[in-house]
Design a protein around this motif. Structure first.
Motif, PDB file in Angstrom:
ATOM      1  N   ALA A  57       0.829  -1.215   0.000  1.00 35.55           N
ATOM      2  CA  ALA A  57       0.000   0.000   0.000  1.00 35.55           C
ATOM      3  C   ALA A  57       0.857   1.256   0.000  1.00 35.55           C
ATOM      4  N   ALA A  58       2.030   1.163   0.619  1.00 35.56           N
ATOM      5  CA  ALA A  58       2.903   2.337   0.719  1.00 35.56           C
ATOM      6  C   ALA A  58       3.774   2.527  -0.513  1.00 35.56           C
ATOM      7  N   SER A  59       3.833   1.500  -1.396  1.00 32.69           N
ATOM      8  CA  SER A  59       4.725   1.570  -2.561  1.00 32.69           C
ATOM      9  C   SER A  59       3.955   2.030  -3.790  1.00 32.69           C
ATOM     10  N   PRO A  60       4.380   3.108  -4.452  1.00 33.34           N
ATOM     11  CA  PRO A  60       3.709   3.529  -5.682  1.00 33.34           C
ATOM     12  C   PRO A  60       3.985   2.535  -6.806  1.00 33.34           C
ATOM     13  N   SER A  61       3.060   2.461  -7.767  1.00 36.97           N
ATOM     14  CA  SER A  61       3.265   1.575  -8.923  1.00 36.97           C
ATOM     15  C   SER A  61       4.451   2.066  -9.742  1.00 36.97           C
ATOM     16  N   ALA A  62       5.284   1.129 -10.126  1.00 34.76           N
ATOM     17  CA  ALA A  62       6.454   1.495 -10.927  1.00 34.76           C
ATOM     18  C   ALA A  62       6.063   1.601 -12.397  1.00 34.76           C
ATOM     19  N   ALA A 283      -9.834   0.186 -27.400  1.00 39.32           N
ATOM     20  CA  ALA A 283     -10.701   1.152 -28.078  1.00 39.32           C
ATOM     21  C   ALA A 283     -10.021   2.508 -28.231  1.00 39.32           C
ATOM     22  N   TYR A 284      -9.187   2.872 -27.246  1.00 39.29           N
ATOM     23  CA  TYR A 284      -8.458   4.142 -27.287  1.00 39.29           C
ATOM     24  C   TYR A 284      -7.271   4.017 -26.333  1.00 39.29           C
ATOM     25  N   PRO A 285      -6.247   4.846 -26.487  1.00 43.63           N
ATOM     26  CA  PRO A 285      -5.000   4.650 -25.733  1.00 43.63           C
ATOM     27  C   PRO A 285      -5.174   4.558 -24.224  1.00 43.63           C
ATOM     28  N   ALA A 286      -6.051   5.379 -23.654  1.00 49.21           N
ATOM     29  CA  ALA A 286      -6.181   5.421 -22.191  1.00 49.21           C
ATOM     30  C   ALA A 286      -7.263   4.483 -21.664  1.00 49.21           C
ATOM     31  N   GLU A 287      -7.796   3.597 -22.510  1.00 44.18           N
ATOM     32  CA  GLU A 287      -8.830   2.673 -22.021  1.00 44.18           C
ATOM     33  C   GLU A 287      -8.288   1.896 -20.817  1.00 44.18           C
ATOM     34  N   PRO A 288      -9.049   1.862 -19.716  1.00 42.86           N
ATOM     35  CA  PRO A 288      -8.524   1.242 -18.490  1.00 42.86           C
ATOM     36  C   PRO A 288      -8.586  -0.283 -18.504  1.00 42.86           C
ATOM     37  N   GLN A 300       3.527 -10.940 -20.054  1.00 44.93           N
ATOM     38  CA  GLN A 300       2.700 -10.641 -18.890  1.00 44.93           C
ATOM     39  C   GLN A 300       1.633  -9.622 -19.243  1.00 44.93           C
ATOM     40  N   VAL A 301       0.741  -9.357 -18.284  1.00 39.18           N
ATOM     41  CA  VAL A 301      -0.248  -8.292 -18.429  1.00 39.18           C
ATOM     42  C   VAL A 301       0.232  -7.111 -17.608  1.00 39.18           C
ATOM     43  N   VAL A 302       0.308  -5.958 -18.247  1.00 40.41           N
ATOM     44  CA  VAL A 302       0.705  -4.733 -17.557  1.00 40.41           C
ATOM     45  C   VAL A 302      -0.542  -3.877 -17.373  1.00 40.41           C
ATOM     46  N   GLU A 303      -0.797  -3.467 -16.144  1.00 41.52           N
ATOM     47  CA  GLU A 303      -1.962  -2.632 -15.862  1.00 41.52           C
ATOM     48  C   GLU A 303      -1.818  -1.270 -16.553  1.00 41.52           C
ATOM     49  N   TYR A 304      -2.943  -0.712 -16.963  1.00 40.73           N
ATOM     50  CA  TYR A 304      -2.908   0.583 -17.676  1.00 40.73           C
ATOM     51  C   TYR A 304      -2.246   1.668 -16.832  1.00 40.73           C
ATOM     52  N   SER A 305      -2.344   1.554 -15.495  1.00 42.19           N
ATOM     53  CA  SER A 305      -1.754   2.567 -14.612  1.00 42.19           C
ATOM     54  C   SER A 305      -0.239   2.461 -14.545  1.00 42.19           C
ATOM     55  N   GLU A 306       0.315   1.363 -15.059  1.00 47.84           N
ATOM     56  CA  GLU A 306       1.761   1.162 -15.008  1.00 47.84           C
ATOM     57  C   GLU A 306       2.466   1.655 -16.281  1.00 47.84           C
ATOM     58  N   ILE A 307       1.680   2.171 -17.238  1.00 50.18           N
ATOM     59  CA  ILE A 307       2.248   2.673 -18.492  1.00 50.18           C
ATOM     60  C   ILE A 307       2.014   4.174 -18.588  1.00 50.18           C
ATOM     61  N   GLN A 308       3.042   4.911 -18.936  1.00 50.00           N
ATOM     62  CA  GLN A 308       2.905   6.364 -19.097  1.00 50.00           C
ATOM     63  C   GLN A 308       2.011   6.669 -20.318  1.00 50.00           C
ATOM     64  N   PRO A 309       1.245   7.768 -20.273  1.00 56.13           N
ATOM     65  CA  PRO A 309       0.347   8.102 -21.398  1.00 56.13           C
ATOM     66  C   PRO A 309       1.053   8.158 -22.749  1.00 56.13           C
ATOM     67  N   GLU A 310       2.274   8.692 -22.773  1.00 57.94           N
ATOM     68  CA  GLU A 310       2.970   8.796 -24.064  1.00 57.94           C
ATOM     69  C   GLU A 310       3.303   7.422 -24.647  1.00 57.94           C
ATOM     70  N   THR A 311       3.531   6.435 -23.776  1.00 62.35           N
ATOM     71  CA  THR A 311       3.787   5.073 -24.252  1.00 62.35           C
ATOM     72  C   THR A 311       2.480   4.445 -24.742  1.00 62.35           C
ATOM     73  N   ALA A 312       1.412   4.646 -23.981  1.00 61.52           N
ATOM     74  CA  ALA A 312       0.103   4.106 -24.370  1.00 61.52           C
ATOM     75  C   ALA A 312      -0.351   4.658 -25.721  1.00 61.52           C
ATOM     76  N   GLU A 313       0.087   5.881 -26.062  1.00 61.78           N
ATOM     77  CA  GLU A 313      -0.362   6.529 -27.294  1.00 61.78           C
ATOM     78  C   GLU A 313       0.521   6.221 -28.505  1.00 61.78           C
ATOM     79  N   LEU A 314       1.595   5.465 -28.301  1.00 62.72           N
ATOM     80  CA  LEU A 314       2.484   5.135 -29.426  1.00 62.72           C
ATOM     81  C   LEU A 314       1.719   4.400 -30.523  1.00 62.72           C
TER      82      LEU A 314
END
Length: 506
Positions: A57-62, A283-288, A300-314
């Motif tokens: 809980a104390a560790s932010p997602s990398a 459907a779109y880059p930021a789809e959760p 593996q499966v990477v959660e959408y919160s673990e990818i920066q927006p600029e990477t998701a939009e590539l």
């Protein structure tokens, strides 16, 4: 059952002695029940669980952007992009494996329909189809049909066993529901229900939460609790006895799921895969949704919160998203791989943190319903075993054909009873149109087939085709070609026989 002294010692060594703070106030029956519950806990692992929850809980997602890459093209099949010959070969392979009793399906059905506003298992939910069928009934009928298709092709008498993982909350109502509905015509001995483990919810500083004075707040350990549950309930042994070598694993809430999909099974078997995932194009880059990809060379499966927006939009050279393989919790496993996971890897599964509002009793014994998250539920996910695969593959399917989850109550823009119902009706409308039928609304106007599933759109034609008539649109042309049919239309086995009789008389 452990003695009170043994439990006290274990709780003290785990730093959880507060669990017994209301012991003097409990009556004899409550004490016995509480002691039984505490005896069933993994008291030795309790300290690790609580400390791990507080740490997580104390560790932010990398962010994983520096180490991420798409799944390699040679490991991907697609209903859209693969050629027809390959799709036919994979389907034939899948039907062969089914005909030889080598395929089972496993349903992840642990959750209740809380977000839908109901307190019963989600599989019992009726989304409002013309037939009023529940998710469980639709899935049972698809099993019937795929067995029939395999038998017809290979002159066999096969069984696709149905394994259903429930939780403590959902096992009894699910058993009762199946019994009341005569197991939807399936042989009861081929439906194996089993429970996943429950684990304590804890505070942000790692203390077990008391739901009542003599009751711990417990929650299912996520759908990744499957692997421990397979061991606890000897499910792998049952599969081995039945000769099941391949397993299709899916979530209960997808109304479009293709049970034991022969194309998917055949693709995975043909590739020699031990583990596979169906995916849909995001459907779109930021789809959760999680993305199926590779991290440091491992699938593996990477959660959408673990990818920066600029990477998701590539995007690739043709404008397609580079990281487009959306995970839909629809998987293939060999039994041998699951055995490896059970024996070697299940203790290495990643723990995921979920912040929840957990009702509790305060230090004065008052019942409190928190207005904001006050606790941590640790979950494992079914896809967390992908990194242990020796040969992982992905199979892309069309969202409108195979993925419409039911998660939210009506009123939500997506994933609601309305969108799930519209997805199925729109699909069946497309099937009828492809079979060269004309569908009319109540005013006699022609309906056009649609792929739209938005809650705000006009509903598609009320055309529902029973899975007992067609598994995925096959066999409809000989029934429907050239016909003009008023809606609402429920094409069940009885009506299909009548249409067949009319065709043979022409």
């Amino acid at each position: 059952m452990l003695s009170l002294e043994q439990v006290k010692q274990s709780l003290e060594s785990a730093g959880q002695s507060h669990i017994l703070q209301f012991w003097p106030e409990l009556c004899e029956g409550e004490r016995r029940a509480f002691l039984r519950e505490l005896s069933q806990l993994d008291l030795k692992g309790l300290e690790d669980h609580c400390e791990g929850a507080a740490r997580a809980a104390a560790s932010p997602s990398a962010s994983l952007d520096l180490h991420i890459e798409p799944v390699s093209p040679e490991s991907i099949g697609s209903t859209r992009k693969s050629d027809k010959e390959s799709l036919a070969v994979w389907e034939n392979e899948g039907l062969l494996q089914i005909s030889e009793n080598g395929v089972g399906v496993l349903l992840l059905a642990g959750g209740q329909g809380t977000r839908l506003g109901v307190q019963y298992p989600k599989g019992m939910y009726n989304v409002g189809l013309p037939s009023s069928k529940t998710l469980y009934q639709i899935q049972a009928e698809r099993i019937h049909k795929i067995q029939e298709l395999a038998d017809r092709k290979h002159d066999s008498k096969c069984t696709v066993p149905w394994y259903i993982m429930t939780s403590e909350f959902t096992l009894a109502p699910t058993q009762k529901f199946f019994k009341e509905n005569n197991y939807f015509g399936l042989e009861p001995s081929n439906i194996v229900m089993f429970e996943q483990r429950m684990i304590p919810a804890v505070t942000f500083d790692g203390k077990v939460i008391l739901q009542g004075k003599g009751k711990i707040a417990m929650a299912p350990d996520g759908n990744g609790g499957l692997y421990q549950a397979l061991v606890d309930n000897e499910v792998l042994e049952d599969m081995k006895k039945r000769g099941v070598e391949y397993l299709h694993v899916y979530c209960v809430d997808n109304i479009l799921v293709k049970m034991a999909d022969p194309v998917f099974i055949g693709f995975c078997v043909s590739k020699g895969a031990d583990c596979g995932a169906k995916v849909v194009e995001k459907a779109y880059p930021a789809e959760p949704v999680g993305v199926v990809c590779r991290v440091r060379g491992v699938s593996q499966v990477v959660e959408y919160s673990e990818i920066q927006p600029e990477t998701a939009e590539l995007r690739g050279p043709e404008g397609e998203l580079v990281y487009s393989a959306g995970n839909i919790c629809n998987h293939f496993f060999t039994r041998a791989f699951l055995q490896d996971v059970a024996e070697t890897y299940k203790g290495q599964l990643k723990q995921h943190v979920a912040f929840k509002k957990v009702p509790f009793v305060d230090t004065c014994g008052n019942q409190v319903k928190p207005s904001k998250p006050n606790g941590i539920k640790m979950e494992k996910f079914v896809f967390d075993v992908f990194p242990f695969s020796r040969n992982f593959v992905a199979f892309e399917v069309v969202r409108e054909d195979e993925f419409s989850p039911l998660k939210n109550a009506d009123g939500a823009a997506t994933d609601s009873p309305t969108t799930a119902r519209n997805s199925l009706l729109a699909q069946h409308c497309r099937w009828a149109t492809a079979a060269k039928a004309t569908l009319l609304d109540e005013r006699g106007n022609t309906f056009a087939s649609t792929a739209s599933v938005s809650a705000g759109d006009n509903p598609p034609a009320q055309c529902e085709i029973s899975p007992l008539v067609s598994y995925f649109g096959e066999g409809l042309e000989q029934l429907l070609k050239g016909r003009t049919l008023p809606t609402p239309l429920i094409l069940d086995e009885k009506q299909a026989k009548e249409l067949q009789a009319q065709s043979s008389c022409v």
